[in-house]
Structure formats: structure tokens, C-alpha cells
Design a protein around this motif. Structure first.
Motif, short mmCIF file in Angstrom:
data_model
loop_
_atom_site.label_atom_id
_atom_site.label_comp_id
_atom_site.label_asym_id
_atom_site.label_seq_id
_atom_site.Cartn_x
_atom_site.Cartn_y
_atom_site.Cartn_z
N SER A 93 0.80 -1.05 -0.02
CA SER A 93 -0.03 -0.01 0.00
C SER A 93 0.82 1.19 -0.18
O SER A 93 0.47 2.15 -0.67
N GLY A 94 1.88 1.31 0.98
CA GLY A 94 2.75 2.50 0.80
C GLY A 94 3.53 2.73 -0.41
O GLY A 94 3.52 3.83 -0.96
N VAL A 95 3.90 1.83 -1.30
CA VAL A 95 4.64 2.00 -2.54
C VAL A 95 3.75 2.42 -3.61
O VAL A 95 3.74 3.15 -4.26
N ALA A 96 2.14 1.69 -3.61
CA ALA A 96 1.53 2.30 -4.42
C ALA A 96 1.02 3.72 -4.31
O ALA A 96 0.82 4.48 -5.24
N TYR A 121 -6.33 17.81 -6.98
CA TYR A 121 -5.41 16.60 -6.70
C TYR A 121 -5.98 15.84 -5.48
O TYR A 121 -5.77 14.64 -5.43
N ALA A 122 -6.70 16.63 -4.63
CA ALA A 122 -7.20 15.83 -3.47
C ALA A 122 -8.41 14.71 -4.08
O ALA A 122 -8.57 13.92 -3.37
N LEU A 123 -9.21 15.11 -4.93
CA LEU A 123 -10.07 14.15 -5.57
C LEU A 123 -9.46 13.14 -6.22
O LEU A 123 -9.81 12.01 -6.04
N TRP A 124 -8.09 13.41 -6.86
CA TRP A 124 -7.58 12.00 -7.49
C TRP A 124 -6.88 11.10 -6.36
O TRP A 124 -7.01 9.89 -6.38
N VAL A 125 -6.58 11.75 -5.28
CA VAL A 125 -6.01 11.06 -4.00
C VAL A 125 -7.35 9.99 -3.57
O VAL A 125 -7.14 9.20 -3.46
N LEU A 126 -8.38 10.85 -3.48
CA LEU A 126 -9.65 10.13 -2.82
C LEU A 126 -9.97 9.26 -3.98
O LEU A 126 -10.23 7.81 -3.27
N GLY A 127 -10.11 9.28 -5.24
CA GLY A 127 -10.51 8.44 -6.00
C GLY A 127 -9.41 6.96 -6.10
O GLY A 127 -9.80 5.94 -5.93
N PHE A 128 -8.25 7.21 -5.91
CA PHE A 128 -7.29 6.26 -6.02
C PHE A 128 -7.39 5.42 -4.57
O PHE A 128 -7.09 4.22 -4.71
N VAL A 129 -7.48 6.00 -3.58
CA VAL A 129 -7.47 5.20 -2.20
C VAL A 129 -8.96 4.44 -2.23
O VAL A 129 -8.83 3.38 -1.58
N VAL A 130 -10.04 4.87 -2.82
CA VAL A 130 -11.26 4.10 -2.85
C VAL A 130 -10.85 3.02 -3.85
O VAL A 130 -11.35 1.67 -3.51
N VAL A 131 -10.33 3.19 -4.81
CA VAL A 131 -9.98 1.95 -5.90
C VAL A 131 -9.32 1.16 -4.98
O VAL A 131 -9.16 -0.15 -5.45
N TYR A 132 -8.34 1.60 -4.78
CA TYR A 132 -7.02 0.52 -4.07
C TYR A 132 -7.74 -0.26 -2.96
O TYR A 132 -7.42 -1.34 -2.98
N GLN A 133 -8.69 0.58 -2.05
CA GLN A 133 -9.21 -0.15 -1.22
C GLN A 133 -9.89 -1.28 -1.79
O GLN A 133 -10.03 -2.49 -1.00
#
Length: 378
Positions: free
Chosen positions: A214-217, A267-279
Motif C-alpha cells: 500500500s505504501g509503495v502504491a 489533486y485531492a479528488l485524484w487521491v480520494l479516487g485512488f484510495v477508494v479503488v485501491y481499497q
């Protein structure tokens, strides 16, 4: 009245009073019992490291102290690093807040053809009733927050103290427990203890591996977006999302979103989307496979044990559910008698379609033959 009836009534009342006293004492001590349970699993987790150091001639008390000191040093250093980083970013956000607000208002005016101004928005927010109520509630809740923090620190100290005693006096504790059991039961208790150490260590290994992935991603994403403090934020996401159950994912994703917002609000929305998809990827692909391999339980059992542990003990139950279930499964597996499975294609999910078709054809021909014989007799 029978002579035994008053004595039976007194005995029943005494038993009911004892039950009420035991129920009251259990509810009063449930917090302490949960802390002791957490301390026991923490002691099992550090048992391999303490055992290796003790096998090389070091006293178990000193070895346990060194292990705890290393864990505390790493944890405190990480918290201090993130705290200083977060404080600096909050100061930057407060200083640059008018600029962020102007950019958002300009986008709204251009998109929806409105005529909003920053002064009007600020006045409406500052004079709103909900903000005044929030400030009043926050001021009155300072003491409650302080009491909660002090209570959490005391609970953490209690857990570490019991875990230190369990790890440092592990051999003495095992001897004391085995001394009240017959020899055949002693072997079973020692085997269960060894299984618990292995399964708890395997669970922590799987969590550490998922924290690394998770940290690397997230580090790759933050580097692409050119978000500052990307290494520290990646470590934060990996550790918090894996070792804080239930709400760890949301806490882990909030800080990178906050830092990304200071660079660019989008960028906050990009991070939110990535967190949801990765989860979702972690919950349905990564975690079941790693957990089933390291603690040797089925992914569905691992998922169900977390739900059951959360329902019973909340966040603590979610944290210790998988190693507890893995230990119980491995211990009971020795008492389940197993047989050789027959060499049948249906075991592998292959149905005998050919044999079924032949059987139906033979049945149809036999039925047709019987019908023709009955018509000939008539």
C-alpha cells in the motif's frame, strides 16, 4: 410448609445474588479484560524476537525491554515526524486559504455563470449559526477531549505493561499453567501456545506486507502528482490503513488528501479516487490471498471472523479476530479425523454428463418398448 422449602428459597436467593454480583463485576472489569487480551496477543507477536535474543544468552527481561524500546522509538519518531509535517501544512493552508477560495469561486462563476465574491462567502460563513454552535461545542468539549486522550494513554500504558510481563515471564507463565494440568494436557497446552505464536506472527507478517504494498502504491501516486512529503505520507497510509481496524483506511486517506489540497484542490479528488479503488482491490484481491497464505485460513473465514470480532469487541475484536480464529482452527484440526477422498470427477466439479445422457436414453428406450408391448397385447 416442607422443612426443606425455606432452605431452598435462601439458597436460590443466594445464588441469584451471586449471579448479580458476578454480572456487575464482569461489566466493571470488561475494559481490563480486553486490555489483558490485547496484551497477550502483543506478547505473542514479539515472542519470536524475544526468544531468539534469549537463546543467544540474553536475559528475557532485557530482551523484552529492548524489543519494546525499539517499537516505541520507531512509533514516537514516526508520530513526531508526521506531527511536524502536518503542523507546517496546516499553517500553509491557513495562509493560502484566500487563494484557494478565490480559485474555487472563480471556477463556480465561470461554470455556472454566477456572481459570487469571496467577501460575501466569508461573511455568510462567519455569521452562520452552525459555525457559532460548533465553536461553542468545541470550547465546552476541550475537557472531554483531554480526558479521552489521558484515558487512551493510560490504557496504552496498561496494555504495554501486561504485554511486557507476559513476554518476559513467558516460560514461568507456561510452567505455572502446566503445573495444574496432567501430563497429557500439558502437551496440548504447549502445542496450542506454539500455534498461537506462529499464527500471530504470520498475521503480523501479512499486515506488514500489505502495508509495504500500500505504501509503495500511494508513493507512486503522490510522486506523480508532485505532492510534498510523499515518502512520509506513503508510510502513514501503509501503517495506519493496516494496523488500525475499521477506521484506519479513512484516517490514512485523509492526510494525503489534505496535503494534496494545498498543492491543487483537484489533486485531492485524484487521491480520494485512488484510495477508494485501491481499497477495493485490497479487500477483494490482495488481502484474502495474503491472509489465507500466512495464517492458513480460507478468505471467507478470514472475512467472517473480522465481522464477528467487530460485533463482539469492536475495533479490538477486528484486530485479533484472524489470528485467534487461525489458532483455534489449527489446534482443532489435529482432533478432526480425515479420510481419503474417492477418485470421483464430481469432487473436482465435473459432472458425469455422458453417463447421465446414456441413462436417460436407456430409460426412454425401455419406456418405449414397454408401450409397444402393451399395444401389441391389446
Amino acid at each position: 410448609m416442607p422443612r426443606w422449602l425455606p432452605r431452598a428459597m435462601v439458597l436460590a436467593l443466594a445464588l441469584y445474588a451471586c449471579f448479580l454480583l458476578g454480572d456487575w463485576a464482569f461489566h466493571q472489569l470488561v475494559g481490563l479484560l480486553v486490555n489483558i487480551l490485547l496484551a497477550f496477543f502483543l506478547a505473542l507477536a514479539i515472542e519470536p524476537a524475544v526468544g531468539r535474543m534469549a537463546a543467544r544468552g540474553m536475559r528475557r527481561g532485557i530482551a523484552t525491554f529492548l524489543v519494546f524500546f525499539g517499537v516505541l522509538a520507531v512509533g514516537i519518531g514516526f508520530v513526531v515526524l508526521l506531527g511536524s509535517m502536518l503542523a507546517g501544512q496546516i499553517v500553509d493552508m491557513v495562509e493560502n486559504f484566500p487563494k484557494y477560495l478565490d480559485s474555487v469561486i472563480n471556477w463556480i462563476n465561470e461554470t455556472f455563470h454566477t456572481e459570487l465574491s469571496r467577501v460575501e462567502v466569508q461573511d455568510s460563513v462567519l455569521k452562520s449559526d452552525w459555525l457559532q454552535k460548533y465553536v461553542q461545542n468545541s470550547a465546552s468539549g476541550v475537557l472531554d477531549v483531554s480526558a479521552t486522550v489521558l484515558g487512551g494513554l493510560f490504557r496504552l500504558l496498561t496494555i504495554f505493561l501486561f504485554a511486557f510481563y507476559f513476554a518476559a515471564d513467558g516460560p514461568r507463565l507456561r510452567r505455572s499453567l502446566c503445573s495444574v494440568l496432567p501430563p497429557e494436557r500439558q502437551a496440548e497446552v504447549l502445542r496450542a501456545w506454539e500455534i498461537a505464536v506462529d499464527k500471530t506472527g504470520g498475521y503480523l507478517y501479512s499486515r506488514g506486507l500489505m502495508a509495504l504494498i500500500s505504501g509503495v502504491a500511494h508513493f507512486v501516486l503522490l510522486e506523480i502528482l508532485d505532492v510534498p512529503y510523499a515518502p512520509a505520507l506513503a508510510v502513514w497510509v501503509g501503517l495506519v490503513s493496516q494496523f488500525i481496524p475499521t477506521i484506519g483506511t479513512y484516517l490514512a486517506g485523509a492526510l494525503p488528501m489534505l496535503i494534496a489540497f494545498t498543492v491543487n484542490p483537484w489533486y485531492a479528488l485524484w487521491v480520494l479516487g485512488f484510495v477508494v479503488v485501491y481499497q477495493q482491490f485490497e479487500n477483494y484481491v490482495l488481502q484474502p490471498k495474503l491472509t489465507s497464505k500466512t495464517v492458513d485460513i480460507h478468505p471467507a473465514v478470514a472475512f467472517g471472523s473480522v465481522i464477528a470480532g467487530t460485533a463482539l469487541l469492536g475495533a479490538v475484536g477486528a484486530l485479533i479476530a484472524i489470528p485467534a480464529v487461525a489458532t483455534l482452527q489449527a489446534f482443532l484440526g489435529a482432533y478432526v479425523k480425515r479420510y481419503d477422498v474417492t477418485d470421483d470427477p464430481r469432487v473436482h466439479g465435473h459432472r458425469r454428463y455422458g453417463e447421465a445422457v446414456v441413462a436417460r436414453l436407456q430409460k426412454a428406450l425401455h419406456h418405449k418398448k414397454e408401450s409397444s408391448e402393451e399395444s401389441g397385447d391389446d
